[in-house]
Design an enzyme around this catalytic site. Sequence first.
Site, short mmCIF file in Angstrom:
data_model
loop_
_atom_site.label_atom_id
_atom_site.label_comp_id
_atom_site.label_asym_id
_atom_site.label_seq_id
_atom_site.Cartn_x
_atom_site.Cartn_y
_atom_site.Cartn_z
N THR A 23 0.48 -12.46 4.31
CA THR A 23 1.24 -11.60 5.23
C THR A 23 0.43 -11.16 6.44
O THR A 23 1.00 -10.71 7.43
CB THR A 23 1.75 -10.33 4.50
OG1 THR A 23 0.61 -9.55 4.06
CG2 THR A 23 2.60 -10.70 3.30
N CYS B 296 -3.82 -2.90 3.40
CA CYS B 296 -3.19 -1.71 2.83
C CYS B 296 -4.21 -0.82 2.13
O CYS B 296 -5.34 -1.22 1.87
CB CYS B 296 -2.12 -2.10 1.80
SG CYS B 296 -0.83 -3.20 2.41
N ARG C 264 -3.67 -6.69 10.15
CA ARG C 264 -3.10 -5.51 10.81
C ARG C 264 -2.70 -4.48 9.76
O ARG C 264 -2.45 -4.80 8.60
CB ARG C 264 -1.90 -5.89 11.67
CG ARG C 264 -0.70 -6.42 10.92
CD ARG C 264 0.43 -6.79 11.88
NE ARG C 264 1.64 -7.19 11.19
CZ ARG C 264 1.90 -8.40 10.75
NH1 ARG C 264 1.01 -9.36 10.93
NH2 ARG C 264 3.05 -8.66 10.13
N CYS D 170 -0.73 -1.91 7.48
CA CYS D 170 0.60 -1.83 6.88
C CYS D 170 1.36 -0.64 7.46
O CYS D 170 0.83 0.47 7.54
CB CYS D 170 0.45 -1.67 5.37
SG CYS D 170 1.99 -1.41 4.47
N CYS E 135 2.31 1.99 4.18
CA CYS E 135 1.35 2.91 3.54
C CYS E 135 0.36 3.52 4.52
O CYS E 135 -0.41 4.40 4.15
CB CYS E 135 0.60 2.20 2.42
SG CYS E 135 -0.62 0.96 2.97
N ASP F 111 -29.80 29.08 -11.96
CA ASP F 111 -29.72 28.37 -13.24
C ASP F 111 -28.80 27.17 -13.05
O ASP F 111 -27.61 27.21 -13.36
CB ASP F 111 -29.18 29.30 -14.32
CG ASP F 111 -29.10 28.62 -15.68
OD1 ASP F 111 -29.69 27.53 -15.83
OD2 ASP F 111 -28.42 29.18 -16.58
#
Length: 461
Positions: free
Chosen positions: A28, A32, A61, A63, A66, A435
């Site tokens: 594609t 992502c 490139r 997405c 998302c 401590d």
Amino acid sequence: MDEESRYEAVRSRDARFDGAFFFAVETTGIYCRPSCPAVTPKRRNVRFYTTAAAAQGSGFRACRRCRPDAVPGSADWNVRADVVGRAMRLIGDGVVDREGVAGLAVRLGYSARQVQRQLTAELGAGPVALARAQRAHTARVLLQTTGLPVTEIAFASGFASVRQFNDTVRAVYALTPTALRAAAPRQGRTAAPGAGIPLRLAHRGPYHTAAVFDLLRRQAVAGIEEVAGPPGGRTYRRTLRLPYGTGIVAVEERAGAAAASAVHPGGWLDARLHLTDPRDLTTAVQRLRRLFDLDADPYAVDERLGADPRLAPLVAARPGLRAPGAADPEEYAIRALVGRTEAGHLVRAHGKALDAPCGSLTHLFPEPAALADAPGPLGALAAALADGAVRLDPGADRDDAQEALLALPGLDGRTVAAIRARALGDPDVAPPGADVPDTWRPWRTYALHHLRAAEEPHVLD
């Protein structure tokens, strides 16, 4: 993580790894975040990258579903003290945009060729490519949240020319700047920079906002900071001194931020930035991310500290507790030395008044040079900060900074520990006499914040 483990994270859409790595799909041409809700690609078509810049450099490139450029930054850059970690913090602060690769190299104490080689070898992208990816993200934010002219956005994002801006946006988002703007909802878009820039400051995992806002309220210095509103719905506001101008920021407390679900373990803090110069957007956002510790990995922190019998109930009570940093490291160092009350006096006596005060926010904190002639330890610290003898910028070597601070009169180990934890963002500080066992490494700063929240003795206020 090996590649098979990364693929399992992608297959399960595990948002815990958003920002830790990116994956790209060869069929594609898109990259992502691990939690992308799209159909999981076949393993043979997937390639993995440490940074978005490396994926972009390989021709992929972003997405549109998302938005991998909007993930929290990798927690590694806060933890690591090596050259790569320091370089990534400086690039995030916009140093390459302002000073170029040569300026970045000078700050790191290496040659430009060495910096290029180390970043490329480990991250798959050099400083120019990393800065370019950051500019693209800044451009998208300005295009989709403001009404600024496209030409003005190009230079505000750090690009040297409109042509470079257009080419980068098309390469990263497969859209022209105009089309990228049109793709965003108009609701919430500001008409002018004077109306402020709305932002969602992403974080991974649960975020315990109450403790952070309690600390900011307790330490707020009049004139430059305020925390208003009821618990669970408070707003933190402060002034910022930035490379090109000034800013005022408002960050909202989200009462439900601690209750991140397993399905989408993350969220954001809503903020609004008012900048006198939009070129400061990237720097302002990174300073807010450090102040609110938004790039932390609460899963790693809670797993380690939750295994300790003393801390286990505290971690269970406050999942996602953060260790706030500082919006201005030099300011915090001076405040840690003189205390809140005296810091307020310094603001009134030496701070620069805002051209347009905003409610109770009236000044910027004084620059170190304005305090260099003060008597005693304050003058010594301010002079050292002003002339560079002490460096507290995001790329400073933490051990060198601590050594230089301890050499100044009036700075004891406890004060320097507070500066190292907040101003330098060190997640593993053990103040003298505390401590703090080694089994809490590398998250001893977070452990002390848990003790503070539980009202146990501590030393980091």
